[in-house]
Design a protein around this motif. Structure first.
Motif, mmCIF file in Angstrom:
data_model
loop_
_atom_site.group_PDB
_atom_site.id
_atom_site.type_symbol
_atom_site.label_atom_id
_atom_site.label_comp_id
_atom_site.label_asym_id
_atom_site.label_seq_id
_atom_site.Cartn_x
_atom_site.Cartn_y
_atom_site.Cartn_z
ATOM 1 N N GLU A 146 -8.902 0.732 0.600
ATOM 2 C CA GLU A 146 -7.933 1.841 0.609
ATOM 3 C C GLU A 146 -8.307 2.879 1.665
ATOM 4 N N ARG A 154 -2.689 3.938 -2.569
ATOM 5 C CA ARG A 154 -3.200 2.888 -3.461
ATOM 6 C C ARG A 154 -2.779 1.516 -2.961
ATOM 7 N N PHE A 169 0.856 -1.179 0.000
ATOM 8 C CA PHE A 169 0.000 0.000 0.000
ATOM 9 C C PHE A 169 0.892 1.228 0.000
#
Length: 101
Positions: free
Chosen positions: A92, A52, A48
């Protein structure tokens, strides 16, 4: 013991996105763009970075079974690629919340 399939891990991510299962941080966030999380006993290492979610590096099931990006590439996919656009956005958002703690 058989390896975890992308679909098994995807189901955990999907359930977290839907709010069915809790997604919790396991360790302080890494500066390398990786975050280690727990989804009700399932331990995932996620790539991550830049707000994103790119892919799942590794997953360990509570019964000891594991799966990794190297294994899943044989299937031609990883669990994150199975998420819908909405599910991905929800995960996310949850991960951003973890990173901001």
């Amino acid at each position: 013991m058989p390896a975890l399939t992308p679909r098994e891990v995807y189901q955990q991510l999907r359930d977290a996105a839907l709010g069915i299962r809790a997604l919790q941080p396991l360790a302080p966030c890494s500066t390398r763009g990786q975050v280690h999380v727990d989804i009700e006993g399932w331990q995932l290492l996620l790539d991550f970075e830049g707000h994103r979610l790119h892919h799942c590096e590794h997953c360990r099931h509570p019964d000891g079974r594991e799966g990794s990006l190297d294994t899943w590439q044989r299937y031609g996919t990883d669990p994150v690629s199975l998420l819908s656009t909405w599910e991905l956005a929800q995960i996310e958002r949850l991960l951003l919340g973890i990173m901001q703690r």
